[in-house]
Design a protein around this motif. Structure first.
Motif, mmCIF file in Angstrom:
data_model
loop_
_atom_site.group_PDB
_atom_site.id
_atom_site.type_symbol
_atom_site.label_atom_id
_atom_site.label_comp_id
_atom_site.label_asym_id
_atom_site.label_seq_id
_atom_site.Cartn_x
_atom_site.Cartn_y
_atom_site.Cartn_z
ATOM 1 N N ILE A 15 -0.608 41.142 9.376
ATOM 2 C CA ILE A 15 -0.473 42.292 10.270
ATOM 3 C C ILE A 15 0.899 42.905 10.022
ATOM 4 N N GLY A 16 0.905 44.170 9.594
ATOM 5 C CA GLY A 16 2.141 44.845 9.246
ATOM 6 C C GLY A 16 2.562 45.845 10.300
ATOM 7 N N ASN A 17 3.869 46.005 10.432
ATOM 8 C CA ASN A 17 4.409 47.005 11.341
ATOM 9 C C ASN A 17 4.073 48.405 10.809
ATOM 10 N N GLU A 18 3.657 49.271 11.694
ATOM 11 C CA GLU A 18 3.229 50.628 11.326
ATOM 12 C C GLU A 18 4.287 51.367 10.493
ATOM 13 N N LYS A 19 5.552 51.031 10.703
ATOM 14 C CA LYS A 19 6.626 51.750 9.996
ATOM 15 C C LYS A 19 6.581 51.526 8.482
ATOM 16 N N TRP A 20 5.871 50.458 8.033
ATOM 17 C CA TRP A 20 5.789 50.163 6.603
ATOM 18 C C TRP A 20 4.562 50.790 5.944
ATOM 19 N N ARG A 21 3.728 51.481 6.705
ATOM 20 C CA ARG A 21 2.546 52.127 6.124
ATOM 21 C C ARG A 21 3.000 53.159 5.061
ATOM 22 N N GLY A 22 2.407 53.096 3.900
ATOM 23 C CA GLY A 22 2.747 54.021 2.827
ATOM 24 C C GLY A 22 3.927 53.585 1.977
ATOM 25 N N SER A 23 4.605 52.509 2.367
ATOM 26 C CA SER A 23 5.757 52.027 1.594
ATOM 27 C C SER A 23 5.277 51.309 0.331
ATOM 28 N N GLU A 24 6.214 51.071 -0.586
ATOM 29 C CA GLU A 24 5.867 50.366 -1.828
ATOM 30 C C GLU A 24 5.367 48.960 -1.544
ATOM 31 N N VAL A 25 6.022 48.270 -0.610
ATOM 32 C CA VAL A 25 5.608 46.896 -0.320
ATOM 33 C C VAL A 25 4.188 46.862 0.242
ATOM 34 N N ALA A 26 3.839 47.824 1.099
ATOM 35 C CA ALA A 26 2.483 47.881 1.666
ATOM 36 C C ALA A 26 1.450 48.210 0.589
ATOM 37 N N GLN A 27 1.791 49.135 -0.284
ATOM 38 C CA GLN A 27 0.862 49.516 -1.350
ATOM 39 C C GLN A 27 0.576 48.341 -2.280
ATOM 40 N N ARG A 28 1.597 47.544 -2.554
ATOM 41 C CA ARG A 28 1.418 46.395 -3.449
ATOM 42 C C ARG A 28 0.668 45.247 -2.770
ATOM 43 N N LEU A 29 0.732 45.197 -1.443
ATOM 44 C CA LEU A 29 -0.013 44.171 -0.704
ATOM 45 C C LEU A 29 -1.501 44.518 -0.615
ATOM 46 N N GLN A 30 -1.808 45.819 -0.589
ATOM 47 C CA GLN A 30 -3.198 46.265 -0.469
ATOM 48 C C GLN A 30 -4.008 45.714 -1.640
ATOM 49 N N GLY A 31 -5.148 45.145 -1.329
ATOM 50 C CA GLY A 31 -6.005 44.582 -2.364
ATOM 51 C C GLY A 31 -5.698 43.129 -2.682
ATOM 52 N N LYS A 32 -4.454 42.700 -2.379
ATOM 53 C CA LYS A 32 -4.071 41.297 -2.611
ATOM 54 C C LYS A 32 -4.252 40.466 -1.338
ATOM 55 N N VAL A 33 -3.997 41.097 -0.199
ATOM 56 C CA VAL A 33 -4.214 40.445 1.105
ATOM 57 C C VAL A 33 -4.917 41.443 2.020
ATOM 58 N N ARG A 34 -5.484 40.964 3.097
ATOM 59 C CA ARG A 34 -6.118 41.845 4.085
ATOM 60 C C ARG A 34 -5.041 42.316 5.042
ATOM 61 N N LEU A 35 -4.631 43.560 4.864
ATOM 62 C CA LEU A 35 -3.481 44.102 5.599
ATOM 63 C C LEU A 35 -3.948 45.025 6.714
ATOM 64 N N ILE A 36 -3.489 44.733 7.934
ATOM 65 C CA ILE A 36 -3.796 45.553 9.106
ATOM 66 C C ILE A 36 -2.467 46.052 9.670
ATOM 67 N N PHE A 37 -2.409 47.335 10.045
ATOM 68 C CA PHE A 37 -1.175 47.876 10.620
ATOM 69 C C PHE A 37 -1.263 47.942 12.140
ATOM 70 N N GLU A 38 -0.143 47.626 12.785
ATOM 71 C CA GLU A 38 -0.023 47.672 14.242
ATOM 72 C C GLU A 38 1.285 48.378 14.577
ATOM 73 N N ASP A 39 1.285 49.151 15.666
ATOM 74 C CA ASP A 39 2.526 49.829 16.042
ATOM 75 C C ASP A 39 3.233 49.147 17.204
ATOM 76 N N SER A 40 2.806 47.917 17.542
ATOM 77 C CA SER A 40 3.412 47.229 18.696
ATOM 78 C C SER A 40 4.031 45.888 18.305
ATOM 79 N N LEU A 41 4.532 45.784 17.077
ATOM 80 C CA LEU A 41 5.097 44.509 16.620
ATOM 81 C C LEU A 41 6.561 44.336 16.995
ATOM 82 N N GLY A 42 7.159 45.372 17.555
ATOM 83 C CA GLY A 42 8.557 45.251 17.974
ATOM 84 C C GLY A 42 9.477 45.044 16.792
ATOM 85 N N LEU A 43 10.196 43.919 16.773
ATOM 86 C CA LEU A 43 11.198 43.651 15.748
ATOM 87 C C LEU A 43 10.612 43.089 14.461
#
Length: 209
Positions: A15-43
């Motif tokens: 589960i990734g923080n919404e702020k990382w959506r579209g970032s390089e790290v998120a793009q590279r994780l896509q397809g390798k792990v099941r990535l879900i974005f949430e905007d309530s992860l805080g820190l």
């Protein structure tokens, strides 16, 4: 919330923080792990399991000032989660690394893993996710009495951290962690204590580092 303590991570997901959506790290994780974005992860930047999470400090964070330090301190003070700090250590941000290392490892007692870029960060997250999956499949971490098993995830991360010390490979890193038990105790060991484990030359390198 300061951290999403009550979050439930589905088996094998991140589960990734919404702020990382579209970032390089998120793009590279896509397809390798099941990535879900949430905007309530805080820190927290990425949740790998119900008790393990990643705090990712980017090159931009390091250059921008002390805000990331406040985030780390708030996380450590308010969270019972096992937080692993990944820091983007580049030519530009290298000058700030020692300060971050001192704060994270010595003052906060957390695991610190430096990476050269967000691509390396994503590879590291994928490796840690696979470890979490193995840990969950053995039902570790669900029983509050299995203290020894609950700490096993930190071992590969600590091992990688110790191997970043000049002159220390995997074999010596294992010996050092077996002897001292934690990075905090290793950092506070005297040269003579280190010599008994790795010899005089490497002991001096570790102490200097």
């Amino acid at each position: 919330p300061v951290t999403a303590e009550s979050i439930v991570v589905p088996y094998g997901h991140v589960i990734g923080n919404e702020k990382w959506r579209g970032s390089e790290v998120a793009q590279r994780l896509q397809g390798k792990v099941r990535l879900i974005f949430e905007d309530s992860l805080g820190l927290v930047d990425f949740h790998l399991s119900n008790r393990t999470c990643i705090l990712l400090i980017s090159e931009a964070d390091l250059i921008a000032g002390d805000e990331f330090k406040q985030r780390l301190v708030r996380f450590r003070n308010a969270s019972s989660l096992r937080g692993i700090v990944i820091v983007e250590k580049t030519q530009i941000s290298d000058q700030y690394f020692f300060t971050v290392q001192k704060l994270v490892v010595l003052e906060l007692g957390m695991v610190l893993l430096p990476v050269a870029n967000q691509g390396e960060a994503s590879q590291l997250i994928i490796q840690l996710v696979s470890f979490c999956v193995r840990e969950q499949s053995r039902d570790c971490g669900t029983n509050p009495f299995l203290r020894k098993q609950r700490t096993q995830l930190a071992e590969p991360a600590m091992l990688q951290t110790v191997q970043h010390i000049p002159g220390v490979g995997k074999k010596k890193a294992l010996l050092l962690l077996q002897q001292f038990g934690s990075i905090h105790r290793l950092c506070n060991a005297s040269v003579s204590e280190l010599e008994q484990v790795v010899g005089q030359i490497v002991a001096q390198q570790i102490h200097t580092f």
